[in-house]
Write a protein that holds these residues in place. Structure first.
Motif, PDB file in Angstrom:
ATOM      1  N   SER A 145      30.745  79.166 -21.306  1.00 45.55           N
ATOM      2  CA  SER A 145      29.619  79.872 -20.684  1.00 45.55           C
ATOM      3  C   SER A 145      29.235  79.261 -19.344  1.00 45.55           C
ATOM      4  O   SER A 145      28.924  78.069 -19.269  1.00 45.55           O
ATOM      5  CB  SER A 145      28.365  79.772 -21.569  1.00 45.55           C
ATOM      6  OG  SER A 145      28.442  80.654 -22.626  1.00 45.55           O
TER       7      SER A 145
ATOM      8  N   VAL B 164      30.164  88.693 -23.850  1.00 41.68           N
ATOM      9  CA  VAL B 164      29.102  87.719 -23.620  1.00 41.68           C
ATOM     10  C   VAL B 164      28.846  87.545 -22.131  1.00 41.68           C
ATOM     11  O   VAL B 164      29.792  87.326 -21.363  1.00 41.68           O
ATOM     12  CB  VAL B 164      29.487  86.338 -24.224  1.00 41.68           C
ATOM     13  CG1 VAL B 164      28.305  85.379 -24.172  1.00 41.68           C
ATOM     14  CG2 VAL B 164      30.001  86.497 -25.637  1.00 41.68           C
TER      15      VAL B 164
ATOM     16  N   HIS C  10      34.651  84.434 -29.304  1.00 40.08           N
ATOM     17  CA  HIS C  10      33.827  83.674 -30.258  1.00 40.08           C
ATOM     18  C   HIS C  10      33.834  84.358 -31.620  1.00 40.08           C
ATOM     19  O   HIS C  10      33.891  85.582 -31.706  1.00 40.08           O
ATOM     20  CB  HIS C  10      32.363  83.603 -29.785  1.00 40.08           C
ATOM     21  CG  HIS C  10      32.178  83.044 -28.420  1.00 40.08           C
ATOM     22  ND1 HIS C  10      32.274  83.814 -27.284  1.00 40.08           N
ATOM     23  CD2 HIS C  10      31.889  81.785 -28.000  1.00 40.08           C
ATOM     24  CE1 HIS C  10      32.056  83.051 -26.224  1.00 40.08           C
ATOM     25  NE2 HIS C  10      31.827  81.826 -26.625  1.00 40.08           N
TER      26      HIS C  10
ATOM     27  N   TYR D 213      31.232  84.637 -33.406  1.00 40.35           N
ATOM     28  CA  TYR D 213      29.992  85.422 -33.533  1.00 40.35           C
ATOM     29  C   TYR D 213      30.095  86.814 -32.912  1.00 40.35           C
ATOM     30  O   TYR D 213      29.242  87.666 -33.163  1.00 40.35           O
ATOM     31  CB  TYR D 213      28.778  84.660 -32.959  1.00 40.35           C
ATOM     32  CG  TYR D 213      28.802  84.378 -31.484  1.00 40.35           C
ATOM     33  CD1 TYR D 213      28.647  85.389 -30.534  1.00 40.35           C
ATOM     34  CD2 TYR D 213      28.944  83.087 -31.015  1.00 40.35           C
ATOM     35  CE1 TYR D 213      28.665  85.132 -29.188  1.00 40.35           C
ATOM     36  CE2 TYR D 213      28.957  82.808 -29.654  1.00 40.35           C
ATOM     37  CZ  TYR D 213      28.818  83.839 -28.750  1.00 40.35           C
ATOM     38  OH  TYR D 213      28.838  83.573 -27.402  1.00 40.35           O
ATOM     39  N   GLU D 214      31.127  87.041 -32.116  1.00 41.89           N
ATOM     40  CA  GLU D 214      31.325  88.392 -31.576  1.00 41.89           C
ATOM     41  C   GLU D 214      31.909  89.331 -32.627  1.00 41.89           C
ATOM     42  O   GLU D 214      32.055  90.525 -32.381  1.00 41.89           O
ATOM     43  CB  GLU D 214      32.247  88.341 -30.352  1.00 41.89           C
ATOM     44  CG  GLU D 214      31.619  87.641 -29.166  1.00 41.89           C
ATOM     45  CD  GLU D 214      32.584  87.501 -28.002  1.00 41.89           C
ATOM     46  OE1 GLU D 214      32.646  88.420 -27.164  1.00 41.89           O
ATOM     47  OE2 GLU D 214      33.278  86.467 -27.933  1.00 41.89           O
TER      48      GLU D 214
ATOM     49  N   GLY E 250      26.616  80.443 -34.852  1.00 41.76           N
ATOM     50  CA  GLY E 250      25.836  81.331 -34.004  1.00 41.76           C
ATOM     51  C   GLY E 250      25.822  82.747 -34.562  1.00 41.76           C
ATOM     52  O   GLY E 250      26.244  82.962 -35.693  1.00 41.76           O
ATOM     53  N   PRO E 251      25.425  83.768 -33.795  1.00 42.67           N
ATOM     54  CA  PRO E 251      24.965  83.641 -32.414  1.00 42.67           C
ATOM     55  C   PRO E 251      23.531  83.116 -32.289  1.00 42.67           C
ATOM     56  O   PRO E 251      23.098  82.806 -31.192  1.00 42.67           O
ATOM     57  CB  PRO E 251      25.052  85.076 -31.884  1.00 42.67           C
ATOM     58  CG  PRO E 251      24.819  85.926 -33.100  1.00 42.67           C
ATOM     59  CD  PRO E 251      25.447  85.174 -34.238  1.00 42.67           C
ATOM     60  N   GLN E 252      22.797  83.070 -33.387  1.00 40.72           N
ATOM     61  CA  GLN E 252      21.453  82.482 -33.280  1.00 40.72           C
ATOM     62  C   GLN E 252      21.576  80.991 -32.964  1.00 40.72           C
ATOM     63  O   GLN E 252      22.534  80.349 -33.392  1.00 40.72           O
ATOM     64  CB  GLN E 252      20.653  82.692 -34.586  1.00 40.72           C
ATOM     65  CG  GLN E 252      21.026  81.795 -35.755  1.00 40.72           C
ATOM     66  CD  GLN E 252      22.319  82.209 -36.470  1.00 40.72           C
ATOM     67  OE1 GLN E 252      23.011  83.125 -36.044  1.00 40.72           O
ATOM     68  NE2 GLN E 252      22.659  81.528 -37.550  1.00 40.72           N
ATOM     69  N   TYR E 253      20.630  80.500 -32.184  1.00 42.43           N
ATOM     70  CA  TYR E 253      20.595  79.055 -31.965  1.00 42.43           C
ATOM     71  C   TYR E 253      20.181  78.375 -33.266  1.00 42.43           C
ATOM     72  O   TYR E 253      19.676  79.016 -34.195  1.00 42.43           O
ATOM     73  CB  TYR E 253      19.620  78.706 -30.838  1.00 42.43           C
ATOM     74  CG  TYR E 253      20.152  79.086 -29.469  1.00 42.43           C
ATOM     75  CD1 TYR E 253      21.234  78.403 -28.906  1.00 42.43           C
ATOM     76  CD2 TYR E 253      19.591  80.129 -28.738  1.00 42.43           C
ATOM     77  CE1 TYR E 253      21.743  78.757 -27.665  1.00 42.43           C
ATOM     78  CE2 TYR E 253      20.091  80.487 -27.493  1.00 42.43           C
ATOM     79  CZ  TYR E 253      21.165  79.800 -26.966  1.00 42.43           C
ATOM     80  OH  TYR E 253      21.671  80.150 -25.740  1.00 42.43           O
TER      81      TYR E 253
ATOM     82  N   MET F 277      28.726  76.634 -30.092  1.00 40.84           N
ATOM     83  CA  MET F 277      29.256  77.744 -30.911  1.00 40.84           C
ATOM     84  C   MET F 277      30.717  78.061 -30.602  1.00 40.84           C
ATOM     85  O   MET F 277      31.159  79.186 -30.792  1.00 40.84           O
ATOM     86  CB  MET F 277      28.418  79.005 -30.670  1.00 40.84           C
ATOM     87  CG  MET F 277      26.941  78.832 -30.905  1.00 40.84           C
ATOM     88  SD  MET F 277      26.059  80.333 -30.459  1.00 40.84           S
ATOM     89  CE  MET F 277      24.370  79.724 -30.378  1.00 40.84           C
ATOM     90  N   SER F 278      31.446  77.081 -30.102  1.00 42.06           N
ATOM     91  CA  SER F 278      32.839  77.368 -29.716  1.00 42.06           C
ATOM     92  C   SER F 278      33.700  76.127 -29.881  1.00 42.06           C
ATOM     93  O   SER F 278      33.354  75.222 -30.636  1.00 42.06           O
ATOM     94  CB  SER F 278      32.874  77.843 -28.259  1.00 42.06           C
ATOM     95  OG  SER F 278      32.521  76.774 -27.399  1.00 42.06           O
TER      96      SER F 278
ATOM     97  N   HIS G 285      19.714  82.074 -23.709  1.00 42.59           N
ATOM     98  CA  HIS G 285      21.008  82.153 -23.022  1.00 42.59           C
ATOM     99  C   HIS G 285      20.794  82.091 -21.506  1.00 42.59           C
ATOM    100  O   HIS G 285      21.640  81.588 -20.776  1.00 42.59           O
ATOM    101  CB  HIS G 285      21.712  83.458 -23.431  1.00 42.59           C
ATOM    102  CG  HIS G 285      23.139  83.541 -23.000  1.00 42.59           C
ATOM    103  ND1 HIS G 285      24.101  82.632 -23.407  1.00 42.59           N
ATOM    104  CD2 HIS G 285      23.792  84.422 -22.186  1.00 42.59           C
ATOM    105  CE1 HIS G 285      25.275  82.957 -22.857  1.00 42.59           C
ATOM    106  NE2 HIS G 285      25.109  84.028 -22.117  1.00 42.59           N
TER     107      HIS G 285
END
Ligand code: HPA
Length: 276
Positions: A33, A61, A86, A88-89, A192-195, A214-215, A250
């Motif tokens: 990111s 993202v 990711h 979370y996607e 994730g995707p939530q913190y 998250m990666s 984000h």
């Protein structure tokens, strides 16, 4: 995703990329990111949008460009993922890590993985860089789950020194020379995707985590399975949940990444120059 298909998918993507690039790359780089600005440093860049590559997914993202770039920095032939996939996607781990398998198929033996992460260790303030010394993968569905891909590596792969000590030394030497602070730390994977919640951060701190993200871990495990050497760098964009004054966003992650990207770019460029 039928497992029987995965080798075909990997080979189709590898064949496509091979047909589009001029010479075999030596080092793969995955940009996290807000870390895309490194891409501007690439000489003789050949840009391939993910949408054109069989089985690569368009990035969903913000801050992830979604293009593969072949070219050189300091004479080293690179293949750079500007944006990653990711879990979370909604992608299965096979897809999240497909590019790493493709890199291996293209003969690439070295991988640099980068990410934005939340700092847990006190010294990891927003804007600082962390060299990943090890990781915690407890929350990470294993990318090696399912039938073993014997073409790449064994069923039960050792994960000791997953982040190659010689490359970490090289990174420290480059950082010292440039006067850039580079702290070692353990990266803890969250889906994730939530913190994370503050309680989750307190828990993993007790377990030895220095940063949360998250990666990276799926890709590192897969690269290790393929026998690749791995260097991991986190840009700390915020204090992890419960450790800073504000809530996480984000936008904050992107803003800090933008403010701190110069050191990141300088360091990675120098590491690649010194690569051996
Ligand atoms: N947690 C998880 N992922 C992140 C964070 C964080 O605090 N910051 C940037 N990516």
């Amino acid at each position: 995703m039928p497992d029987t298909n995965i080798m075909t998918m990997i080979d189709e993507a590898a064949a496509f990329i091979r047909g589009r690039i001029e010479s075999a790359p030596e080092i793969a780089v995955i940009l996290g990111s807000g870390l895309g600005p490194l891409a501007k440093e690439i000489e003789g860049a050949c840009v391939i949008p993910y949408g054109e590559i069989p089985h690569f997914k368009a990035s969903t993202v913000a801050g992830h460009a979604g293009e593969l770039i072949a070219g050189t920095i300091g004479g080293r032939r690179l293949l750079v993922m500007n944006g990653r996939f990711h879990f979370y996607e909604g992608h299965p781990m096979e897809i999240v890590t497909l590019p790493v398998r493709v890199f291996a198929r293209l003969g690439i033996k070295d991988l640099i993985v980068t990410n934005a992460a939340g700092g847990i260790k006190d010294s990891l303030k927003p804007g600082t860089l962390m060299l990943i010394s090890d990781h915690l993968s407890f929350m990470c569905p294993s990318p090696l789950n399912g039938p073993n891909l014997d073409e790449f590596g064994p069923r039960f792969k050792d994960m000791t020194d997953i982040y190659t000590p010689a490359l970490r030394e090289l990174a420290h030497a480059a950082a010292d020379r440039l006067g850039i602070a580079l702290d070692d730390g353990v990266y803890c994977y969250f889906r994730g995707p939530q913190y994370e919640t503050p309680a989750e951060i307190r828990a993993v701190k007790l377990l030895g985590a220095d940063a949360a993200g998250m990666s990276t871990v799926p890709e590192a495990i897969t690269a290790r399975h393929c026998g690749m050497r791995i260097l991991g760098i986190s840009l700390i964009t915020n204090k992890a949940a419960g450790l800073g004054a504000s809530q996480l966003s984000h936008e904050e992650v992107g803003e800090t990444a933008r403010q701190s990207e110069q050191n990141f770019v300088k360091l990675v460029r120098n590491i690649i120059n010194d690569w051996n």
